[in-house]
Design a protein around this motif. Structure first.
Motif, PDB file in Angstrom:
ATOM      1  N   LYS A 141     -22.120 -75.074 -43.444  1.00 51.08           N
ATOM      2  CA  LYS A 141     -21.073 -76.036 -43.826  1.00 51.08           C
ATOM      3  C   LYS A 141     -19.728 -75.325 -43.968  1.00 51.08           C
ATOM      4  O   LYS A 141     -18.683 -75.871 -43.619  1.00 51.08           O
ATOM      5  CB  LYS A 141     -21.435 -76.754 -45.130  1.00 51.08           C
ATOM      6  CG  LYS A 141     -22.622 -77.688 -45.024  1.00 51.08           C
ATOM      7  CD  LYS A 141     -22.377 -78.797 -44.035  1.00 51.08           C
ATOM      8  CE  LYS A 141     -23.576 -79.717 -43.927  1.00 51.08           C
ATOM      9  NZ  LYS A 141     -23.507 -80.595 -42.767  1.00 51.08           N
ATOM     10  N   GLY A 142     -19.761 -74.099 -44.492  1.00 47.17           N
ATOM     11  CA  GLY A 142     -18.538 -73.301 -44.575  1.00 47.17           C
ATOM     12  C   GLY A 142     -17.972 -72.991 -43.195  1.00 47.17           C
ATOM     13  O   GLY A 142     -16.757 -73.051 -42.979  1.00 47.17           O
ATOM     14  N   LEU A 143     -18.859 -72.682 -42.240  1.00 46.66           N
ATOM     15  CA  LEU A 143     -18.417 -72.425 -40.862  1.00 46.66           C
ATOM     16  C   LEU A 143     -17.774 -73.666 -40.245  1.00 46.66           C
ATOM     17  O   LEU A 143     -16.772 -73.574 -39.534  1.00 46.66           O
ATOM     18  CB  LEU A 143     -19.594 -71.985 -39.984  1.00 46.66           C
ATOM     19  CG  LEU A 143     -20.206 -70.612 -40.234  1.00 46.66           C
ATOM     20  CD1 LEU A 143     -21.357 -70.370 -39.260  1.00 46.66           C
ATOM     21  CD2 LEU A 143     -19.178 -69.495 -40.128  1.00 46.66           C
ATOM     22  N   VAL A 144     -18.360 -74.830 -40.541  1.00 48.46           N
ATOM     23  CA  VAL A 144     -17.810 -76.092 -40.014  1.00 48.46           C
ATOM     24  C   VAL A 144     -16.388 -76.300 -40.548  1.00 48.46           C
ATOM     25  O   VAL A 144     -15.473 -76.631 -39.791  1.00 48.46           O
ATOM     26  CB  VAL A 144     -18.718 -77.292 -40.381  1.00 48.46           C
ATOM     27  CG1 VAL A 144     -18.049 -78.614 -40.023  1.00 48.46           C
ATOM     28  CG2 VAL A 144     -20.066 -77.178 -39.677  1.00 48.46           C
ATOM     29  N   LEU A 145     -16.201 -76.089 -41.856  1.00 54.28           N
ATOM     30  CA  LEU A 145     -14.876 -76.254 -42.455  1.00 54.28           C
ATOM     31  C   LEU A 145     -13.885 -75.229 -41.907  1.00 54.28           C
ATOM     32  O   LEU A 145     -12.695 -75.516 -41.744  1.00 54.28           O
ATOM     33  CB  LEU A 145     -14.966 -76.121 -43.982  1.00 54.28           C
ATOM     34  CG  LEU A 145     -15.644 -77.268 -44.720  1.00 54.28           C
ATOM     35  CD1 LEU A 145     -15.904 -76.882 -46.171  1.00 54.28           C
ATOM     36  CD2 LEU A 145     -14.803 -78.543 -44.643  1.00 54.28           C
ATOM     37  N   LEU A 146     -14.377 -74.055 -41.624  1.00 53.65           N
ATOM     38  CA  LEU A 146     -13.527 -72.963 -41.144  1.00 53.65           C
ATOM     39  C   LEU A 146     -13.222 -73.070 -39.650  1.00 53.65           C
ATOM     40  O   LEU A 146     -12.255 -72.489 -39.161  1.00 53.65           O
ATOM     41  CB  LEU A 146     -14.236 -71.636 -41.444  1.00 53.65           C
ATOM     42  CG  LEU A 146     -13.472 -70.339 -41.343  1.00 53.65           C
ATOM     43  CD1 LEU A 146     -12.227 -70.359 -42.226  1.00 53.65           C
ATOM     44  CD2 LEU A 146     -14.378 -69.174 -41.733  1.00 53.65           C
ATOM     45  N   HIS A 147     -14.022 -73.837 -38.932  1.00 52.49           N
ATOM     46  CA  HIS A 147     -13.932 -73.889 -37.469  1.00 52.49           C
ATOM     47  C   HIS A 147     -12.534 -74.241 -36.935  1.00 52.49           C
ATOM     48  O   HIS A 147     -12.067 -73.597 -35.979  1.00 52.49           O
ATOM     49  CB  HIS A 147     -14.975 -74.858 -36.908  1.00 52.49           C
ATOM     50  CG  HIS A 147     -15.066 -74.832 -35.418  1.00 52.49           C
ATOM     51  ND1 HIS A 147     -15.533 -73.743 -34.706  1.00 52.49           N
ATOM     52  CD2 HIS A 147     -14.722 -75.755 -34.487  1.00 52.49           C
ATOM     53  CE1 HIS A 147     -15.477 -74.005 -33.409  1.00 52.49           C
ATOM     54  NE2 HIS A 147     -14.991 -75.216 -33.252  1.00 52.49           N
ATOM     55  N   PRO A 148     -11.807 -75.215 -37.506  1.00 49.65           N
ATOM     56  CA  PRO A 148     -10.464 -75.500 -36.970  1.00 49.65           C
ATOM     57  C   PRO A 148      -9.494 -74.320 -37.124  1.00 49.65           C
ATOM     58  O   PRO A 148      -8.541 -74.208 -36.368  1.00 49.65           O
ATOM     59  CB  PRO A 148      -9.978 -76.686 -37.819  1.00 49.65           C
ATOM     60  CG  PRO A 148     -11.212 -77.288 -38.381  1.00 49.65           C
ATOM     61  CD  PRO A 148     -12.190 -76.166 -38.557  1.00 49.65           C
ATOM     62  N   PHE A 149      -9.758 -73.453 -38.083  1.00 52.78           N
ATOM     63  CA  PHE A 149      -8.875 -72.321 -38.346  1.00 52.78           C
ATOM     64  C   PHE A 149      -9.308 -71.070 -37.579  1.00 52.78           C
ATOM     65  O   PHE A 149      -8.471 -70.279 -37.159  1.00 52.78           O
ATOM     66  CB  PHE A 149      -8.848 -72.005 -39.846  1.00 52.78           C
ATOM     67  CG  PHE A 149      -8.413 -73.172 -40.695  1.00 52.78           C
ATOM     68  CD1 PHE A 149      -7.072 -73.452 -40.861  1.00 52.78           C
ATOM     69  CD2 PHE A 149      -9.345 -73.989 -41.300  1.00 52.78           C
ATOM     70  CE1 PHE A 149      -6.654 -74.520 -41.635  1.00 52.78           C
ATOM     71  CE2 PHE A 149      -8.942 -75.065 -42.075  1.00 52.78           C
ATOM     72  CZ  PHE A 149      -7.602 -75.337 -42.247  1.00 52.78           C
ATOM     73  N   MET A 150     -10.618 -70.861 -37.452  1.00 56.25           N
ATOM     74  CA  MET A 150     -11.158 -69.672 -36.779  1.00 56.25           C
ATOM     75  C   MET A 150     -12.223 -70.123 -35.770  1.00 56.25           C
ATOM     76  O   MET A 150     -13.413 -69.874 -35.959  1.00 56.25           O
ATOM     77  CB  MET A 150     -11.755 -68.707 -37.808  1.00 56.25           C
ATOM     78  CG  MET A 150     -10.758 -68.211 -38.839  1.00 56.25           C
ATOM     79  SD  MET A 150     -11.470 -67.030 -40.013  1.00 56.25           S
ATOM     80  CE  MET A 150     -11.391 -65.505 -39.075  1.00 56.25           C
ATOM     81  N   PRO A 151     -11.810 -70.795 -34.702  1.00 60.28           N
ATOM     82  CA  PRO A 151     -12.799 -71.408 -33.800  1.00 60.28           C
ATOM     83  C   PRO A 151     -13.672 -70.430 -33.032  1.00 60.28           C
ATOM     84  O   PRO A 151     -14.842 -70.722 -32.767  1.00 60.28           O
ATOM     85  CB  PRO A 151     -11.936 -72.235 -32.838  1.00 60.28           C
ATOM     86  CG  PRO A 151     -10.589 -71.597 -32.886  1.00 60.28           C
ATOM     87  CD  PRO A 151     -10.428 -71.055 -34.277  1.00 60.28           C
ATOM     88  N   PHE A 152     -13.136 -69.264 -32.664  1.00 64.85           N
ATOM     89  CA  PHE A 152     -13.893 -68.357 -31.810  1.00 64.85           C
ATOM     90  C   PHE A 152     -15.007 -67.649 -32.584  1.00 64.85           C
ATOM     91  O   PHE A 152     -16.153 -67.612 -32.146  1.00 64.85           O
ATOM     92  CB  PHE A 152     -12.953 -67.339 -31.157  1.00 64.85           C
ATOM     93  CG  PHE A 152     -11.871 -67.997 -30.344  1.00 64.85           C
ATOM     94  CD1 PHE A 152     -12.153 -68.630 -29.151  1.00 64.85           C
ATOM     95  CD2 PHE A 152     -10.557 -68.004 -30.799  1.00 64.85           C
ATOM     96  CE1 PHE A 152     -11.165 -69.252 -28.413  1.00 64.85           C
ATOM     97  CE2 PHE A 152      -9.559 -68.627 -30.066  1.00 64.85           C
ATOM     98  CZ  PHE A 152      -9.856 -69.250 -28.868  1.00 64.85           C
TER      99      PHE A 152
END
Length: 198
Positions: A161-172
């Motif tokens: 869930k943390g990765l999902v929230l972070l995805h727009p900021f750190m997509p790669f």
């Protein structure tokens, strides 16, 4: 130096050099972090370096989950189960991190609705580094047997869930980590296809 960046002044920063040295995600987060909407700011080289370190931290967290899953399988023949919301075997620390995750989702959404991208990215950073890595992973390390399996399922859930929230900021980085985490049934191939936390 507090001066406007300009090619003619010779003080422009080449983003491609930073991407090559620190990664595109670290540069993105460094530029987003600590910047107020519409205000000038000094180029944050130190923040770019800090977010490169954060990307490494995320990889280490993913490796820990994979390593613990393999260890439990070999030692006790146990598998990490998919997190179930109504699990009766959650301990107080499990419940606390899940509650903090829910609050994080609300605060991130509130910040994004107000276009406060710096606030949203900082909330996720603080949660993933300090709540998950520093506290919860240390808690999981001290557990045994079935309780460790339960807490590992919580850890994987919270991490994803943390990765999902972070995805727009750190997509790669987040997408690459998702590719390397074992999936449960009906989980999408791509992180970007995961449901956004409400």
């Amino acid at each position: 130096d507090g001066k406007k960046m300009s090619k003619s002044m010779g003080n422009a920063i080449d983003p491609l050099e930073y991407i090559e040295e620190f990664g595109a995600d670290a540069l993105r987060m460094g530029l987003i972090s600590g910047t107020a909407n519409g205000r000038d700011f000094a180029f944050p080289r130190d923040k770019v370096i800090a977010y490169r370190n954060f990307a490494n931290k995320l990889w280490n967290m993913a490796r820990f989950i994979l390593m613990m899953a393999e260890f439990l399988k070999e030692k006790d023949g146990l598998d990490i189960k998919k997190y179930e919301e109504d699990s009766a075997s959650l301990n107080d620390t499990d419940k606390e991190i899940l509650s903090n995750l829910e609050n994080l989702g609300k605060k991130v959404n509130e910040s994004l609705e107000k276009y406060r991208f710096s606030d949203a990215s900082d909330l996720i950073y603080q949660f993933m580094w300090h709540e998950v890595a520093d506290k919860y992973i240390e808690h999981v390390k001290g557990l045994d047997g079935n309780q460790k399996t339960v807490s590992l399922s919580v850890l994987r859930h919270v991490f994803v869930k943390g990765l999902v929230l972070l995805h727009p900021f750190m997509p790669f980085v987040t997408e690459a980590i998702w590719e390397n985490i074992p999936k449960f049934d009906r989980e999408p191939d791509l992180l970007v296809q995961q449901k956004w936390p409400e």
